[in-house]
Scaffold this motif. Structure first.
Motif, mmCIF file in Angstrom:
data_model
loop_
_atom_site.group_PDB
_atom_site.id
_atom_site.type_symbol
_atom_site.label_atom_id
_atom_site.label_comp_id
_atom_site.label_asym_id
_atom_site.label_seq_id
_atom_site.Cartn_x
_atom_site.Cartn_y
_atom_site.Cartn_z
ATOM 1 N N ASP A 116 0.473 -1.085 -0.108
ATOM 2 C CA ASP A 116 0.008 -0.122 0.115
ATOM 3 C C ASP A 116 0.977 1.397 -0.542
ATOM 4 O OD1 ASP A 116 0.766 0.098 2.335
ATOM 5 O OD2 ASP A 116 -1.281 -0.247 3.741
ATOM 6 N N GLU A 117 2.324 1.219 0.555
ATOM 7 C CA GLU A 117 3.445 2.502 0.169
ATOM 8 C C GLU A 117 2.638 2.855 -1.355
ATOM 9 O OE1 GLU A 117 7.849 3.340 1.347
ATOM 10 O OE2 GLU A 117 6.566 1.660 1.497
ATOM 11 N N ILE A 118 3.288 2.256 -2.119
ATOM 12 C CA ILE A 118 2.981 2.399 -4.208
ATOM 13 C C ILE A 118 1.941 2.828 -4.320
ATOM 14 C CG2 ILE A 118 3.170 0.881 -5.825
ATOM 15 C CD1 ILE A 118 4.651 -1.732 -4.485
ATOM 16 N N ASP A 119 2.274 4.309 -4.921
ATOM 17 C CA ASP A 119 1.377 4.377 -5.254
ATOM 18 C C ASP A 119 1.798 5.718 -6.497
ATOM 19 O OD1 ASP A 119 -0.832 6.988 -6.296
ATOM 20 O OD2 ASP A 119 0.162 8.262 -4.218
ATOM 21 N N PRO A 120 2.032 5.056 -7.640
ATOM 22 C CA PRO A 120 2.219 5.497 -9.013
ATOM 23 C C PRO A 120 1.329 7.357 -9.396
ATOM 24 C CG PRO A 120 1.200 3.675 -9.716
ATOM 25 C CD PRO A 120 0.828 3.791 -8.247
ATOM 26 N N LEU A 121 0.555 7.225 -9.078
ATOM 27 C CA LEU A 121 -0.713 8.315 -9.772
ATOM 28 C C LEU A 121 -0.131 9.533 -9.256
ATOM 29 C CD1 LEU A 121 -3.649 6.238 -10.201
ATOM 30 C CD2 LEU A 121 -2.506 6.802 -12.211
ATOM 31 N N THR A 122 0.375 9.728 -8.205
ATOM 32 C CA THR A 122 0.148 10.768 -7.486
ATOM 33 C C THR A 122 1.679 11.518 -7.129
ATOM 34 O OG1 THR A 122 -0.698 10.292 -6.109
ATOM 35 C CG2 THR A 122 0.298 11.998 -4.976
ATOM 36 N N PRO A 123 1.137 12.770 -8.385
ATOM 37 C CA PRO A 123 2.658 13.877 -8.555
ATOM 38 C C PRO A 123 3.505 13.830 -7.187
ATOM 39 C CG PRO A 123 0.471 14.598 -9.649
ATOM 40 C CD PRO A 123 -0.073 13.523 -8.465
ATOM 41 N N ARG A 124 4.625 13.656 -7.325
ATOM 42 C CA ARG A 124 5.679 14.454 -6.459
ATOM 43 C C ARG A 124 6.917 14.592 -6.924
ATOM 44 N NH1 ARG A 124 2.957 9.401 -5.261
ATOM 45 N NH2 ARG A 124 4.083 8.410 -6.496
ATOM 46 N N ASN A 125 7.498 16.227 -6.765
ATOM 47 C CA ASN A 125 8.696 17.156 -6.550
ATOM 48 C C ASN A 125 8.362 17.778 -8.398
ATOM 49 O OD1 ASN A 125 10.144 16.744 -4.560
ATOM 50 N ND2 ASN A 125 11.799 15.236 -5.992
ATOM 51 N N ASP A 126 6.970 18.141 -8.713
ATOM 52 C CA ASP A 126 6.126 18.718 -9.664
ATOM 53 C C ASP A 126 6.773 17.715 -10.874
ATOM 54 O OD1 ASP A 126 5.617 21.037 -7.991
ATOM 55 O OD2 ASP A 126 7.161 21.260 -8.242
ATOM 56 N N GLN A 127 6.498 16.822 -10.978
ATOM 57 C CA GLN A 127 6.822 15.381 -12.048
ATOM 58 C C GLN A 127 5.312 14.904 -11.986
ATOM 59 O OE1 GLN A 127 9.918 14.838 -13.236
ATOM 60 N NE2 GLN A 127 10.435 17.239 -12.724
ATOM 61 N N PRO A 128 5.218 14.721 -13.594
ATOM 62 C CA PRO A 128 3.992 13.795 -13.898
ATOM 63 C C PRO A 128 3.285 12.288 -13.924
ATOM 64 C CG PRO A 128 5.281 14.784 -15.219
ATOM 65 C CD PRO A 128 5.338 15.448 -14.281
ATOM 66 N N ALA A 129 2.644 11.933 -13.842
ATOM 67 C CA ALA A 129 2.194 11.307 -13.854
ATOM 68 C C ALA A 129 3.093 9.583 -14.205
ATOM 69 C CB ALA A 129 1.492 10.090 -12.665
ATOM 70 N N GLU A 130 3.712 9.228 -14.800
ATOM 71 C CA GLU A 130 4.446 7.969 -15.935
ATOM 72 C C GLU A 130 2.947 6.604 -15.538
ATOM 73 O OE1 GLU A 130 8.035 7.881 -16.709
ATOM 74 O OE2 GLU A 130 8.856 9.895 -15.267
ATOM 75 N N PHE A 131 3.298 6.746 -15.130
ATOM 76 C CA PHE A 131 2.150 4.957 -14.719
ATOM 77 C C PHE A 131 0.869 5.583 -14.500
ATOM 78 C CE2 PHE A 131 6.829 4.233 -13.275
ATOM 79 C CZ PHE A 131 7.298 4.080 -14.269
ATOM 80 N N ASP A 132 -0.105 4.675 -14.964
ATOM 81 C CA ASP A 132 -2.011 4.810 -14.300
ATOM 82 C C ASP A 132 -1.662 2.935 -13.684
ATOM 83 O OD1 ASP A 132 -1.090 3.113 -16.340
ATOM 84 O OD2 ASP A 132 -2.855 3.925 -17.639
ATOM 85 N N ALA A 133 -0.226 2.018 -13.383
ATOM 86 C CA ALA A 133 -0.579 1.381 -12.524
ATOM 87 C C ALA A 133 0.487 -0.070 -12.699
ATOM 88 C CB ALA A 133 -1.494 -0.191 -13.864
ATOM 89 N N TRP A 134 0.616 -0.675 -12.344
ATOM 90 C CA TRP A 134 1.967 -1.195 -11.099
ATOM 91 C C TRP A 134 1.675 -2.741 -11.033
ATOM 92 C CZ3 TRP A 134 2.912 -3.657 -6.380
ATOM 93 C CH2 TRP A 134 1.904 -3.611 -5.390
ATOM 94 N N ARG A 135 2.628 -3.292 -11.017
ATOM 95 C CA ARG A 135 2.202 -5.026 -10.714
ATOM 96 C C ARG A 135 3.943 -5.240 -10.237
ATOM 97 N NH1 ARG A 135 1.391 -6.852 -16.895
ATOM 98 N NH2 ARG A 135 3.052 -7.749 -17.477
ATOM 99 N N TRP A 136 3.722 -6.652 -9.789
ATOM 100 C CA TRP A 136 5.068 -7.495 -10.007
ATOM 101 C C TRP A 136 5.416 -8.242 -10.011
ATOM 102 C CZ3 TRP A 136 8.123 -4.733 -6.564
ATOM 103 C CH2 TRP A 136 7.878 -4.553 -4.320
ATOM 104 N N GLU A 137 6.277 -8.279 -10.958
ATOM 105 C CA GLU A 137 6.976 -8.920 -12.195
ATOM 106 C C GLU A 137 7.849 -10.089 -11.940
ATOM 107 O OE1 GLU A 137 5.827 -11.613 -14.598
ATOM 108 O OE2 GLU A 137 4.312 -9.961 -15.532
ATOM 109 N N ARG A 138 8.371 -11.109 -12.331
ATOM 110 C CA ARG A 138 9.410 -12.300 -12.927
ATOM 111 C C ARG A 138 10.065 -10.743 -13.388
ATOM 112 N NH1 ARG A 138 6.150 -15.856 -15.203
ATOM 113 N NH2 ARG A 138 7.297 -16.733 -16.624
ATOM 114 N N LEU A 139 11.319 -11.868 -12.745
ATOM 115 C CA LEU A 139 12.072 -10.580 -13.794
ATOM 116 C C LEU A 139 12.447 -10.665 -15.149
ATOM 117 C CD1 LEU A 139 15.020 -8.378 -13.863
ATOM 118 C CD2 LEU A 139 16.027 -10.008 -12.466
#
Length: 166
Positions: A116-139
């Motif tokens: 629940d720490e992972i949040d790609p949608l909220t802009p930080r440091n005046d940088q726009p969001a680059e991701f609209d979703a995320w997941r864990w994947e096998r490398l």
């Protein structure tokens, strides 16, 4: 013809969870020469290095800016890797237009927080969001879901960081 443009200094982050999977984000828009293609629109966090910035600090900053993750510990890093941008016919005023591609140092980090720490949608440091979703994947699967011009770098990262996936 030789491309005289420099490479942009950049860091990439392979964030491993306790199960040995890496965090990938779904890019929802292109960014100048950093195009996305349908079905090949996932990547690990990465971003530019500020003038004089320590590379590990840059990796932690980029990870936070793109995902909000701060709970991570250092595992290892690659040598410098490069990739070329595809041909770009857009405005030459774009921040990436002056570069031929990216010169990257990749960092392997262990995620020590909770999902629940992972949040790609909220802009930080005046940088726009680059991701609209995320997941864990096998490398080893990640090179198959990135744009072709990045694939060779992702394969090298997957090979070097394979021990962290176990």
């Amino acid at each position: 013809m030789t491309n005289e443009k420099p490479y942009r200094p950049n860091v990439g982050i392979a964030l491993f969870n306790a199960e040995g999977r890496v965090l990938i984000g779904h890019r929802f828009k292109g960014d100048g020469p950093e195009i996305i293609l349908p079905g090949l629109d996932w990547q690990m966090p990465q971003g530019g290095v500020d003038e004089g910035e320590d590379l590990r600090d840059a990796a932690m900053r980029e990870l936070w800016e793109e995902t909000s993750v701060k709970s991570a510990s250092y595992l290892g890093e690659t040598d410098w890797l490069t990739y070329e941008f595809p041909p770009y016919d857009g405005p030459q005023t774009h921040r990436l237009a002056k570069f031929r591609g990216q010169r990257q140092k990749w960092f392997a980090l262990r995620f020590t927080g909770k999902d629940d720490e992972i949040d790609p949608l909220t802009p930080r440091n005046d940088q726009p969001a680059e991701f609209d979703a995320w997941r864990w994947e096998r490398l080893e699967r990640v090179p198959d879901v990135v744009v072709p011009f990045r694939r060779e770098v992702y394969q090298a990262v997957a090979k070097q960081f394979a021990p962290f996936a176990n």
